[in-house]
Design a protein around this motif. Structure first.
Motif, mmCIF file in Angstrom:
data_model
loop_
_atom_site.group_PDB
_atom_site.id
_atom_site.type_symbol
_atom_site.label_atom_id
_atom_site.label_comp_id
_atom_site.label_asym_id
_atom_site.label_seq_id
_atom_site.Cartn_x
_atom_site.Cartn_y
_atom_site.Cartn_z
ATOM 1 N N ALA A 122 -6.361 80.285 -134.507
ATOM 2 C CA ALA A 122 -6.751 79.902 -133.146
ATOM 3 C C ALA A 122 -6.299 78.466 -132.938
ATOM 4 N N SER A 123 -5.463 78.256 -131.928
ATOM 5 C CA SER A 123 -4.938 76.913 -131.679
ATOM 6 C C SER A 123 -5.334 76.385 -130.310
ATOM 7 N N ASN A 124 -6.250 77.062 -129.642
ATOM 8 C CA ASN A 124 -6.680 76.624 -128.317
ATOM 9 C C ASN A 124 -7.926 75.735 -128.367
ATOM 10 N N LEU A 125 -8.328 75.321 -129.541
ATOM 11 C CA LEU A 125 -9.527 74.500 -129.705
ATOM 12 C C LEU A 125 -9.116 73.030 -129.792
ATOM 13 N N PRO A 126 -9.634 72.181 -128.929
ATOM 14 C CA PRO A 126 -9.196 70.775 -128.887
ATOM 15 C C PRO A 126 -9.325 70.065 -130.235
ATOM 16 N N GLY A 127 -8.196 69.571 -130.732
ATOM 17 C CA GLY A 127 -8.191 68.768 -131.948
ATOM 18 C C GLY A 127 -8.355 69.519 -133.247
ATOM 19 N N ALA A 152 -15.442 88.800 -138.117
ATOM 20 C CA ALA A 152 -16.781 88.227 -137.985
ATOM 21 C C ALA A 152 -17.132 87.332 -139.171
ATOM 22 N N GLY A 153 -16.242 87.270 -140.146
ATOM 23 C CA GLY A 153 -16.494 86.480 -141.346
ATOM 24 C C GLY A 153 -16.202 85.006 -141.131
ATOM 25 N N PRO A 154 -16.170 84.252 -142.203
ATOM 26 C CA PRO A 154 -15.963 82.806 -142.093
ATOM 27 C C PRO A 154 -14.539 82.452 -141.650
ATOM 28 N N ALA A 155 -14.427 81.278 -141.076
ATOM 29 C CA ALA A 155 -13.125 80.744 -140.677
ATOM 30 C C ALA A 155 -12.973 79.359 -141.276
ATOM 31 N N LEU A 156 -11.769 79.036 -141.637
ATOM 32 C CA LEU A 156 -11.434 77.699 -142.107
ATOM 33 C C LEU A 156 -11.028 76.886 -140.890
ATOM 34 N N VAL A 157 -11.685 75.744 -140.673
ATOM 35 C CA VAL A 157 -11.379 74.894 -139.526
ATOM 36 C C VAL A 157 -10.874 73.558 -140.043
ATOM 37 N N VAL A 158 -9.696 73.160 -139.572
ATOM 38 C CA VAL A 158 -9.079 71.901 -139.982
ATOM 39 C C VAL A 158 -8.623 71.139 -138.743
ATOM 40 N N SER A 159 -8.361 69.862 -138.909
ATOM 41 C CA SER A 159 -7.855 69.066 -137.789
ATOM 42 C C SER A 159 -6.436 69.519 -137.447
ATOM 43 N N SER A 160 -6.052 69.284 -136.201
ATOM 44 C CA SER A 160 -4.693 69.632 -135.779
ATOM 45 C C SER A 160 -3.647 68.899 -136.614
ATOM 46 N N SER A 161 -3.925 67.644 -136.957
ATOM 47 C CA SER A 161 -2.956 66.879 -137.754
ATOM 48 C C SER A 161 -2.844 67.438 -139.172
ATOM 49 N N ALA A 162 -3.943 67.869 -139.759
ATOM 50 C CA ALA A 162 -3.891 68.474 -141.096
ATOM 51 C C ALA A 162 -3.111 69.780 -141.053
ATOM 52 N N THR A 194 -0.695 70.549 -138.943
ATOM 53 C CA THR A 194 0.712 70.187 -138.784
ATOM 54 C C THR A 194 1.316 69.757 -140.115
ATOM 55 N N MET A 195 0.585 68.944 -140.890
ATOM 56 C CA MET A 195 1.084 68.521 -142.207
ATOM 57 C C MET A 195 1.248 69.718 -143.130
ATOM 58 N N PHE A 196 0.318 70.669 -143.081
ATOM 59 C CA PHE A 196 0.406 71.881 -143.896
ATOM 60 C C PHE A 196 1.666 72.671 -143.534
ATOM 61 N N LEU A 197 1.863 72.925 -142.237
ATOM 62 C CA LEU A 197 3.035 73.693 -141.813
ATOM 63 C C LEU A 197 4.342 72.982 -142.144
ATOM 64 N N THR A 198 4.366 71.663 -141.973
ATOM 65 C CA THR A 198 5.558 70.886 -142.300
ATOM 66 C C THR A 198 5.862 70.995 -143.790
ATOM 67 N N GLY A 199 4.835 70.863 -144.612
ATOM 68 C CA GLY A 199 5.016 70.961 -146.059
ATOM 69 C C GLY A 199 5.517 72.334 -146.490
#
Length: 71
Positions: free
Chosen positions: A30-35, A46-56, A58-63
């Motif tokens: 989900a990328s529609n959540l601010p920040g 309905a299970g757990p979700a991992l929530v990270v900052s947008s910058s983190a 981006t760094m993950f995808l870049t890596g």
């Protein structure tokens, strides 16, 4: 470890383009959540979700893309 609750009721989930159509091991983002970005297992919406900052995220995808992050 600090835990913060996020309201994901308005999250708009999309499946990874690399997941295929088998319905097996799929990740949804989900990328529609601010920040923030949220990630979950499509087999357990309905299970757990991992929530990270947008910058983190981006760094993950870049890596992953440039090969500097080995997973």
């Amino acid at each position: 470890m600090n835990q913060v609750a996020f309201d994901l009721r308005n999250a708009q989930w999309r499946r990874s383009s690399f997941s295929g159509d088998e319905g097996g091991n799929c990740v949804e983002v989900a990328s529609n959540l601010p920040g923030t970005r949220a990630v979950r297992d499509s087999k357990n919406p309905a299970g757990p979700a991992l929530v990270v900052s947008s910058s983190a995220w981006t760094m993950f995808l870049t890596g992953i893309t440039d090969g500097t992050l080995n997973v």
